[in-house]
Scaffold this active site. Structure first.
Site, short mmCIF file in Angstrom:
data_model
loop_
_atom_site.label_atom_id
_atom_site.label_comp_id
_atom_site.label_asym_id
_atom_site.label_seq_id
_atom_site.Cartn_x
_atom_site.Cartn_y
_atom_site.Cartn_z
NE ARG A 20 -3.58 -2.19 2.79
CZ ARG A 20 -3.32 -3.32 3.44
NH1 ARG A 20 -2.15 -3.49 4.03
NH2 ARG A 20 -4.24 -4.27 3.52
CE LYS A 25 -6.71 -0.86 4.59
NZ LYS A 25 -8.05 -1.17 4.04
CG HIS A 81 -6.04 0.34 -5.38
ND1 HIS A 81 -6.02 -0.42 -4.24
CD2 HIS A 81 -6.97 -0.22 -6.20
CE1 HIS A 81 -6.90 -1.40 -4.35
NE2 HIS A 81 -7.48 -1.30 -5.53
NE ARG A 97 -3.11 -3.41 -1.56
CZ ARG A 97 -2.55 -4.18 -0.64
NH1 ARG A 97 -1.24 -4.30 -0.59
NH2 ARG A 97 -3.31 -4.82 0.24
CG HIS A 144 -6.00 -8.74 1.30
ND1 HIS A 144 -6.39 -9.36 0.14
CD2 HIS A 144 -5.66 -7.47 0.95
CE1 HIS A 144 -6.30 -8.51 -0.87
NE2 HIS A 144 -5.85 -7.36 -0.40
CE1 TYR A 153 2.85 -20.97 7.02
CE2 TYR A 153 2.66 -19.06 5.58
CZ TYR A 153 2.71 -20.43 5.75
OH TYR A 153 2.63 -21.25 4.65
#
Length: 325
Positions: free
Chosen positions: A163, A186, A260, A263, A286, A295
């Site tokens: 982003r 985010k 965007h 992306r 996301h 992970y």
């Protein structure tokens, strides 16, 4: 109902809160008796918009122009339901109607009478092709230091699908290794992203000229820890500069390019090259995926190898060899 005020300032630029929002929401409560839950949603939407418009343009909501409102909706992460888009538009329309009556701004209600269908149509447009992105990446004049910076930014955006806010918040300390970056996504969630050969090369070239760019803008070398810097008023590279840079290079090769869309191009091209959808979504960070930073960190070597074989900017990629080899 009580709404928090800014401590010592009219507007908290970092968090998007403006004390005038409190006046607006209080008026709505007293005059229309809106439920507290509705007022809270309004508060959250208005602070989110004010935070975005400041990062995008360098000015606050009371100096926004119609183009800002449209682009704000276009920069929404993913394709929102029509009802969600309408709610955002309704929130802004109510705020600016009040602000106009109060003499704060002169934005008229008809500014917000654009079609939600048109917004969703633009949002769902196919991203640039691999060939078009390749032409875009070649646009910066890398004989100039600003061009080296621009090329590094373009390569990194396309290499990672980050982003815009994540890219602009990178610090020089976020470089974990030659192919890893620590980013804050985010909700201030930390994750690691991997990038390939071309981005690695241009980041290394850019780091050599970073301090020179700061000095050119009249800034001391230690003025900012931001990885990407500017020769303008602010030492750190700003969203409006990023948007302007993408627009300039996009127009030069006949493309409409935004952060965007870069992306979107990353995700689409990775998927077209055979990357599993869940892997691509994980790289994008996301929130709806049940994957963790731990992970990603534990499997970073696998991810780097995976990008080498699936990202068009890497020599081992089938799509990269066939089209640019």
């Amino acid at each position: 109902m009580y709404f928090d005020k800014c401590a010592g300032s009219r507007c908290d630029e970092e968090h998007g809160w403006d004390e005038r929002f409190g006046d607006f929401l209080t008026d709505l409560q007293l005059q229309e008796g809106l439920a507290e839950s509705t007022l809270l949603v309004l508060k959250n939407q208005l602070t989110a918009f004010n935070r975005w418009v400041y990062q995008a343009t360098g000015h606050t909501w009371d100096r926004a122009v119609p183009e800002d409102f449209y682009e704000y909706l276009l920069n929404t992460e993913g394709l929102l339901e029509t009802s969600s888009l309408q709610a955002r538009r309704w929130s802004l329309k109510r705020l600016y109607s009040w602000a106009n009556d109060e003499g704060v701004t002169s934005i008229r209600n008809h500014t917000f009478d654009f079609s939600i269908r048109a917004v969703k149509q633009v949002m769902s447009e196919m991203p640039p092709s691999v060939e078009q992105i390749h032409r875009l990446l070649e646009q910066p004049d890398t004989s100039r230091k600003e061009g080296v910076r621009d090329r590094a930014i373009l390569e990194l955006l396309y290499a990672t699908g980050m982003r815009a806010a994540e890219l602009l918040s990178l610090s020089v300390f976020n470089l974990q290794s030659e192919s890893l970056l620590k980013v804050w996504g985010k909700g201030r969630k930390e994750r690691l992203v991997v990038y390939g050969e071309e981005a690695k090369y241009w980041i290394a070239k850019y780091k050599v000229v970073r301090n020179d760019l700061l000095h050119k803008g009249g800034h001391a070398a230690l003025r900012t820890n931001n990885l990407f810097v500017s020769t303008g008023k602010h030492p750190g590279y700003q969203y409006f500069e990023l948007r302007r840079m993408l627009k300039k290079y996009g127009q030069a090769c006949g493309l409409h390019v935004t952060p965007h869309r870069m992306r979107h191009a990353f995700a689409t091209h990775m998927y077209q090259a055979g990357a599993p959808l869940k892997f691509v979504q994980m790289l994008l960070g996301h929130e709806n995926l049940q994957t963790s930073t731990i992970y990603i960190a534990q499997n970073s070597k696998d991810h780097i190898n995976f990008l080498k074989h699936h990202h068009p900017r890497n020599s081992k990629s089938k799509i990269g060899r066939s089209r640019f080899g």
